[in-house]
Design a protein around this motif. Structure first.
Motif, PDB file in Angstrom:
ATOM      1  N   UNK A   1       1.189   4.099  -2.769  1.00 50.39           N
ATOM      2  CA  UNK A   1       0.897   5.484  -2.411  1.00 50.39           C
ATOM      3  C   UNK A   1       2.041   6.405  -2.783  1.00 50.39           C
TER       4      UNK A   1
ATOM      5  N   UNK B   1       0.836  -1.200   0.000  1.00 50.79           N
ATOM      6  CA  UNK B   1       0.000   0.000   0.000  1.00 50.79           C
ATOM      7  C   UNK B   1       0.869   1.247   0.000  1.00 50.79           C
ATOM      8  N   UNK B   2       1.858   1.262   0.881  1.00 53.46           N
ATOM      9  CA  UNK B   2       2.728   2.431   0.988  1.00 53.46           C
ATOM     10  C   UNK B   2       3.482   2.661  -0.316  1.00 53.46           C
TER      11      UNK B   2
ATOM     12  N   UNK C   1      -8.540   7.678  -0.546  1.00 46.75           N
ATOM     13  CA  UNK C   1      -8.081   8.071  -1.881  1.00 46.75           C
ATOM     14  C   UNK C   1      -6.566   8.123  -1.962  1.00 46.75           C
ATOM     15  N   UNK C   2      -5.917   8.533  -0.854  1.00 41.81           N
ATOM     16  CA  UNK C   2      -4.474   8.723  -0.887  1.00 41.81           C
ATOM     17  C   UNK C   2      -3.735   7.397  -0.915  1.00 41.81           C
ATOM     18  N   UNK C   3      -4.191   6.458  -0.088  1.00 43.41           N
ATOM     19  CA  UNK C   3      -3.435   5.209   0.013  1.00 43.41           C
ATOM     20  C   UNK C   3      -4.214   3.971  -0.427  1.00 43.41           C
ATOM     21  N   UNK C   4      -5.544   4.064  -0.438  1.00 46.18           N
ATOM     22  CA  UNK C   4      -6.343   2.878  -0.734  1.00 46.18           C
ATOM     23  C   UNK C   4      -6.918   2.895  -2.131  1.00 46.18           C
ATOM     24  N   UNK C   5      -7.982   2.142  -2.310  1.00 43.71           N
ATOM     25  CA  UNK C   5      -8.609   2.004  -3.619  1.00 43.71           C
ATOM     26  C   UNK C   5      -9.543   3.159  -3.970  1.00 43.71           C
ATOM     27  N   UNK C   6      -9.790   4.028  -3.009  1.00 41.88           N
ATOM     28  CA  UNK C   6     -10.729   5.116  -3.256  1.00 41.88           C
ATOM     29  C   UNK C   6     -12.158   4.627  -3.324  1.00 41.88           C
TER      30      UNK C   6
ATOM     31  N   UNK D   1      -6.729   5.709  -8.587  1.00 45.65           N
ATOM     32  CA  UNK D   1      -6.740   5.154  -7.246  1.00 45.65           C
ATOM     33  C   UNK D   1      -7.256   3.721  -7.223  1.00 45.65           C
ATOM     34  N   UNK D   2      -8.109   3.395  -8.194  1.00 41.22           N
ATOM     35  CA  UNK D   2      -8.797   2.118  -8.133  1.00 41.22           C
ATOM     36  C   UNK D   2      -7.829   0.936  -8.138  1.00 41.22           C
ATOM     37  N   UNK D   3      -8.120  -0.005  -7.304  1.00 40.44           N
ATOM     38  CA  UNK D   3      -7.414  -1.282  -7.232  1.00 40.44           C
ATOM     39  C   UNK D   3      -5.923  -1.174  -6.997  1.00 40.44           C
ATOM     40  N   UNK D   4      -5.587  -0.239  -6.097  1.00 42.44           N
ATOM     41  CA  UNK D   4      -4.236  -0.170  -5.597  1.00 42.44           C
ATOM     42  C   UNK D   4      -4.011  -1.396  -4.711  1.00 42.44           C
ATOM     43  N   UNK D   5      -5.078  -1.783  -4.060  1.00 39.58           N
ATOM     44  CA  UNK D   5      -5.048  -2.947  -3.178  1.00 39.58           C
ATOM     45  C   UNK D   5      -5.887  -4.038  -3.843  1.00 39.58           C
ATOM     46  N   UNK D   6      -5.344  -5.251  -3.849  1.00 38.72           N
ATOM     47  CA  UNK D   6      -6.055  -6.350  -4.511  1.00 38.72           C
ATOM     48  C   UNK D   6      -7.414  -6.568  -3.859  1.00 38.72           C
ATOM     49  N   UNK D   7      -8.415  -6.821  -4.679  1.00 36.99           N
ATOM     50  CA  UNK D   7      -9.740  -7.071  -4.137  1.00 36.99           C
ATOM     51  C   UNK D   7      -9.774  -8.470  -3.540  1.00 36.99           C
TER      52      UNK D   7
ATOM     53  N   UNK E   1     -15.221  -1.967  -4.864  1.00 39.23           N
ATOM     54  CA  UNK E   1     -13.858  -1.459  -5.048  1.00 39.23           C
ATOM     55  C   UNK E   1     -13.016  -1.630  -3.793  1.00 39.23           C
ATOM     56  N   UNK E   2     -13.669  -1.931  -2.673  1.00 41.29           N
ATOM     57  CA  UNK E   2     -12.991  -1.929  -1.375  1.00 41.29           C
ATOM     58  C   UNK E   2     -12.064  -3.122  -1.234  1.00 41.29           C
ATOM     59  N   UNK E   3     -10.873  -2.877  -0.665  1.00 45.13           N
ATOM     60  CA  UNK E   3      -9.925  -3.956  -0.404  1.00 45.13           C
ATOM     61  C   UNK E   3     -10.175  -4.658   0.920  1.00 45.13           C
TER      62      UNK E   3
END
Lengths: 441, 193
Positions: A11, A7-8, B142-147, A18-24, B76-78
């Motif tokens: 970021x 995540x970091x 929004x900054x670190x997550x999936x928004x 922003x979408x799917x920065x973290x795996x669903x 969209x949530x992780x």
């Protein structure tokens, strides 16, 4: 721990999307993701109901004022209008505010005015052309609420009344300019009564603590207008209302209008001071020849001076176009970004941050703002010219001698409230006859 | 006697002319507007892609608390254990706690509920009666997550003022009128009603 690092890293990398920065997650259990709720807005049906109510109220007000000639009926209708168009509906959209939607709709190709708003703007105009300002009498919730609080109306000197009445035209011009340029809806921002009307729909929401959130100052403005309205009847209608300014002009051409008595005026002067709005014109006196010659000379001077007034104030308006253009968000944003680029201010603010977040080149914003400023130069000329025209026409209108033998409501300023009827002895006789007529057979 | 009568006729003629001109003017305006009027009404909505979470939605709305609320697009949530929309930055979460202390939470009104789902996954739901629309959680997500957290005007509350006070104050120009039959600008297409 690994998740946190990922995540970091994501970021810090500054990924724009922003979408799917973290795996669903893939759930093992029978967990089902909830659906995002989307409560719908007020149904369209209510728009039609509002339009039907407007037409019905206008018809009732016109009938009550012109045929039935009943002050009591108009009073009852005023109460109903305040309750329905004011408190139940919460005030928006009203015919006064619709001026801005219409102006924006006519000048800005991207904005389509909803049908209900167009109807709210146009129907009272048509009604005024036929019946006079019966809309103001008992349909408009702003007019009606002020009419209901008239307690001890003071007389305003005629010269002051005419001068203050001009403010409404200036307000109308400014409102059209700012709406047409997509800058602001100043009529709504400074609407004195909408904050009072809104209290009721706001309190309908179960968990709303109060409805004064962003509008405590507006509520004070409304309360102020109502307190002033105890002694100076309908201050908003007479001196500020931009829609009233349009109706004042249209009502002069109206087909029918309220008369103090449908029979012959006997010039008894009993109605002379009955109008709380100073809208009853007295019979004219025969002026000596010398004065009439002076009047004619003054009229000639005014006809010559008015174009100069239009040009002069138009120039003044164009000169004021730069500060006026700051009403537009884009211009304010451009000024901030420019200041930051030149290093005249330290750091960024929300406005400039929002622009940088779009990743657009600065030049694009500058060009956009320049185009808006150009429109404001034109708008400034037009607004200034309009103010000059209004002043000129007012002075000319005051200088034209009109022979008049009876006491009559002024075509423009009469709001058809029907108060004067009870003061007319001829009218009272007519009532008595009508009563006897209905009782006898 | 003939003099005033003549004058009256002239005045009457001017009046009739003006009435005709007025009717023509009103019908022209009606025609121009009808040419490009939209069918239904419009409502105000906030575009989450333009929103910068400045916090003015919480303060400028004529309602208190604001009609703007945080909305969660669950698809969209992780379902993060360490949610950046939920915890204060720098706070070390204890996975055993479903409801950590108030000072560990980002939300000033504790409007986000955290429920354990399975493994390292937690579900976050918004209590709209507590949410004030300040957007602090949205900024974190929004900054670190999936928004997946974002702000929307909720139309069961919004009074749809002719000029939205928030829109007038928004520094990001993120507010616009949208058709009343598609009243939300949701982040995920699948969740659109």
């Amino acid at each position: 721990m690994l998740t946190i690092l990922v995540v970091l890293a994501a970021g810090l990398a500054g990924v724009a999307q922003a979408a799917e920065r973290i795996a669903l997650p893939q759930f093992q259990s029978d967990y089902v993701r909830p659906v995002t709720e989307t409560p719908p807005p007020r149904a369209d049906f209510y728009d039609y109901l509002d339009v039907a109510a407007l037409v019905a109220a206008l018809a009732a007000a016109s009938y009550l004022a012109i045929r039935f000639r009943s002050r009591r009926g108009l009073w009852v209708l005023s109460v109903l209008s305040v309750l329905y168009f004011g408190f139940w509906r919460g005030g928006c959209v009203c015919s006064i505010g619709a001026i801005q939607n219409v102006a924006q709709g006519l000048f800005e190709s991207g904005y389509a005015v909803p049908a209900a708003i167009v109807i709210f703007f146009l129907v009272p105009l048509v009604a005024t052309l036929f019946f006079g300002r019966t809309f103001c009498a008992a349909v408009c919730p702003l007019g009606a609420i002020q009419d209901l609080v008239v307690v001890q109306p003071l007389r305003v000197p005629t010269w002051l009344e005419h001068a203050l009445g001009l403010m409404a035209y200036v307000y109308l011009g400014a409102a059209v300019l700012f709406a047409a340029t997509g800058s602001a809806y100043i009529i709504c921002e400074y609407d004195p009564f909408v904050s009072i009307f809104r209290l009721v729909p706001a309190f309908r929401l179960a968990d709303t603590m109060n409805a004064l959130g962003g509008s405590t100052d507006m509520l004070l403005l409304g309360a102020g207008f109502l307190v002033v309205g105890l002694f100076l009847a309908r201050p908003y209608c007479r001196w500020f209302c931009p829609y009233g300014a349009i109706l004042r002009v249209l009502a002069r051409a109206s087909q029918w209008r309220v008369a103090i008595t449908p029979d012959e005026c006997i010039r008894c002067r009993l109605c002379e001071h009955s109008c709380p709005f100073g809208a009853i014109r007295k019979p004219t006196l025969d002026e000596p020849r010398r004065l009439r010659r002076m009047d004619r000379r003054r009229l000639a001077v005014l006809v010559v001076v008015t174009p100069a007034l239009v040009a002069g104030l138009g120039w003044l308006g164009s000169w004021l176009s730069a500060p006026m253009s700051r009403m537009h968000t884009t211009v304010r944003q451009e000024e901030r970004v420019r200041l930051e680029e030149m290093g005249l201010v330290e750091g960024t603010n929300d406005t400039s941050d929002a622009f940088y977040a779009t990743h657009r080149p600065r030049e694009e914003l500058y060009a956009e703002a320049a185009a808006i400023r150009d429109r404001f130069v034109w708008g400034g000329w037009l607004l200034g010219g309009w103010v000059g025209l209004v002043i000129g026409v007012k002075l000319i209108h005051l200088s034209i001698r009109r022979t008049q033998t009876d006491f009559v409501p002024d075509e423009g300023t009469c709001v058809a409230c029907g108060r004067c009827l009870a003061y007319c002895p001829i009218e009272r006789q007519r009532w008595k006859k009508a009563k006897a007529g209905t009782a006898a057979p | 006697m003939s003099e005033p009568k003549k004058k009256l006729t002239r005045r009457e003629m001017i009046r009739r002319g003006a009435l005709g001109a007025g009717l023509v003017g009103v019908s022209t305006a009606a025609g121009l507007l009808a040419a490009r009027r939209s069918e239904g009404g419009t409502v105000w909505q906030l575009d989450p892609d333009k929103c910068i979470q400045c916090g003015q939605c919480a303060t400028y709305c004529v309602l208190d608390p604001s009609a703007v609320k945080c909305v969660h697009a669950f698809v969209l949530c992780g379902y993060c254990d360490l949610c950046f929309g939920y915890f204060q930055p720098g706070f070390e979460p204890d996975a055993a706690f479903e409801r950590p202390s108030a000072e560990s939470q980002l939300c000033p009104t504790e409007a986000i509920h955290r429920t354990w789902v399975e493994g390292p996954y937690f579900e976050y739901t918004i209590d709209e009666s507590l949410c004030i629309g300040c957007g602090k959680c949205v900024k974190g997500c929004n900054t670190f997550g999936n928004g997946s957290l974002f702000l929307q005007a909720r139309h069961d509350r919004c009074l749809n003022c002719n000029e939205c006070s928030i829109a007038a104050a928004c520094p990001a120009k993120a507010w616009r009128r949208v058709p009343a039959d598609r009243p939300y600008l949701l982040k995920d297409e699948d969740t659109k009603a």
